[in-house]
Enzyme design. Structure first.
Site, mmCIF file in Angstrom:
data_model
loop_
_atom_site.group_PDB
_atom_site.id
_atom_site.type_symbol
_atom_site.label_atom_id
_atom_site.label_comp_id
_atom_site.label_asym_id
_atom_site.label_seq_id
_atom_site.Cartn_x
_atom_site.Cartn_y
_atom_site.Cartn_z
ATOM 1 N N CYS A 156 -80.678 -62.269 -78.755
ATOM 2 C CA CYS A 156 -79.300 -62.231 -78.261
ATOM 3 C C CYS A 156 -78.802 -63.641 -77.971
ATOM 4 O O CYS A 156 -79.582 -64.549 -77.690
ATOM 5 C CB CYS A 156 -79.210 -61.403 -76.986
ATOM 6 S SG CYS A 156 -79.495 -59.646 -77.226
ATOM 7 N N HIS A 196 -86.240 -61.076 -76.702
ATOM 8 C CA HIS A 196 -85.116 -61.244 -75.784
ATOM 9 C C HIS A 196 -84.726 -62.712 -75.605
ATOM 10 O O HIS A 196 -85.561 -63.618 -75.726
ATOM 11 C CB HIS A 196 -85.463 -60.697 -74.393
ATOM 12 C CG HIS A 196 -85.430 -59.217 -74.291
ATOM 13 N ND1 HIS A 196 -84.324 -58.469 -74.606
ATOM 14 C CD2 HIS A 196 -86.382 -58.329 -73.894
ATOM 15 C CE1 HIS A 196 -84.583 -57.191 -74.403
ATOM 16 N NE2 HIS A 196 -85.831 -57.078 -73.983
#
Length: 358
Positions: free
Chosen positions: A300, A194
């Protein structure tokens, strides 16, 4: 009479200073009517409640951040493998079952490493360890320094920690369709993590490679070892931003995660290497062939919705010279880089760095 009617309802001019008038507007004052007092009291109460909520939110986020960082720090202290500065190039990692005189040594099974055994007792899904050496915070702790897991699918460890408990930062895990075991590894393995914004955990700090080639030259090497390896290192060959939704690039989305084995008719090495090269923000003289092994770190990006920031690295061989690799890194001109259409629509054909929080 007309003039009187025009002026009869005008209030007496308030000649007090601006600060006093400002205070009177928000704070109950002598002479206020009931409805004015009610309005001002309600306003003051809302300000107090907002301030308390903001303070509690700040405390919560701060506590959450420290809690998440504390968890992984304890894991690192307990389990981090300590390798020396020597790169291990042996096909079989020099295990007890390895016979260098055997021409078929590369086909022999790899040996489970001692550093991995305590981790496997805690979670059998552990597949390895990843680290970017030297890339540290003010206290000297590496930003990228994690055990790597492999779940039953690519969603399992999105929000689970090493103990399979809910953990907002999730774990670092490899593509579930990839192979990394005692028989070797897939040609290219995608590693997910993440981007956690201000929390700074997981793969958040990979976005710092958006800064420019000087940053890449400082941290060009990634340590990535399966539980059957020690001392393996990878040199970064490409960093790029990519869309995941076809409509964000004129109806097309290159499925970089699906590029695993170069003997796959749909993912030939030449096509894969062309994609990672034309998209890369940097260039180098690193020799890359279909016989080499690669990792693709994927996280991301906060710069655009459904955007990914991707770093590709090649497993070092005995022929690779790290000093030469670092010297060869160059900033690619913006006009030579392939950017997705919606990147061009927002930022034009140019690199962007807004800090690691983004």
């Amino acid at each position: 009479m007309a003039m009187f009617n025009e002026t009869a309802n005008l209030k007496e001019r308030d000649d007090s200073n601006f600060f006093l008038r400002f205070v009177k507007y928000f704070i109950p004052w002598k002479g206020d009517k009931t409805n004015e007092i009610v309005r001002k009291v309600a306003f003051c109460a809302s300000i107090v409640l907002f301030s308390m909520s903001l303070n509690e939110l700040s405390d919560y986020l701060g506590a959450s951040r420290e809690k998440q960082k504390s968890y992984i720090q304890k894991v690192v202290v307990e389990y981090e493998p300590k390798f020396d500065d020597n790169v291990n190039y042996d096909a079989n990692n020099g295990g007890d079952d390895y016979d260098a005189s055997n021409p078929e040594a590369s086909a022999q099974k790899l040996k489970l490493q001692d550093w991995a055994k305590p981790l496997l007792k805690r979670n059998k899904d552990v597949i390895g360890w990843i680290k970017i050496p030297g890339f540290t915070d003010y206290s000297g702790e590496e930003y990228i320094n994690f055990p790597v897991l492999k779940g039953e699918d690519n969603d399992y460890y999105l929000y689970k920690n090493l103990d399979k408990e809910y953990y907002e930062s999730g774990s670092i895990f490899i593509d579930s369709a990839s192979v990394m075991d005692e028989n070797g590894q897939t040609d290219n393995i995608t590693v997910f993590g993440h981007h956690m914004g201000y929390v700074g955990t997981s793969f958040t700090h990979l976005s710092e490679y958006e800064q420019g080639v000087d940053f890449l030259k400082k941290y060009p090497i990634i340590e990535f070892n399966s539980i059957y390896e020690s001392g393996r290192r990878y040199a970064i060959i490409s960093c790029f931003a990519i869309n995941t939704e076809p409509e964000d690039d004129g109806g097309d989305a290159w499925k970089y995660v699906g590029c695993r084995d170069f003997n796959d008719d749909d993912n030939k090495f030449e096509n894969w290497y062309d994609q990672v090269s034309k998209r890369s923000w940097y260039s180098s003289d690193i020799k890359c062939t279909e016989d080499d092994k690669y990792i693709t770190l994927s996280t991301c990006s906060k710069l655009l919705k459904d955007l990914r920031w991707v770093i590709v690295a090649k497993k070092l061989t005995a022929e690779d010279n790290i000093d030469h690799i670092v010297k060869s890194y160059k900033e690619r001109p913006d006009k030579e880089i392939y950017y997705p259409k919606y990147w061009r629509d927002h930022y034009g054909s140019k690199k962007i760095y807004q800090g690691w929080e983004y």
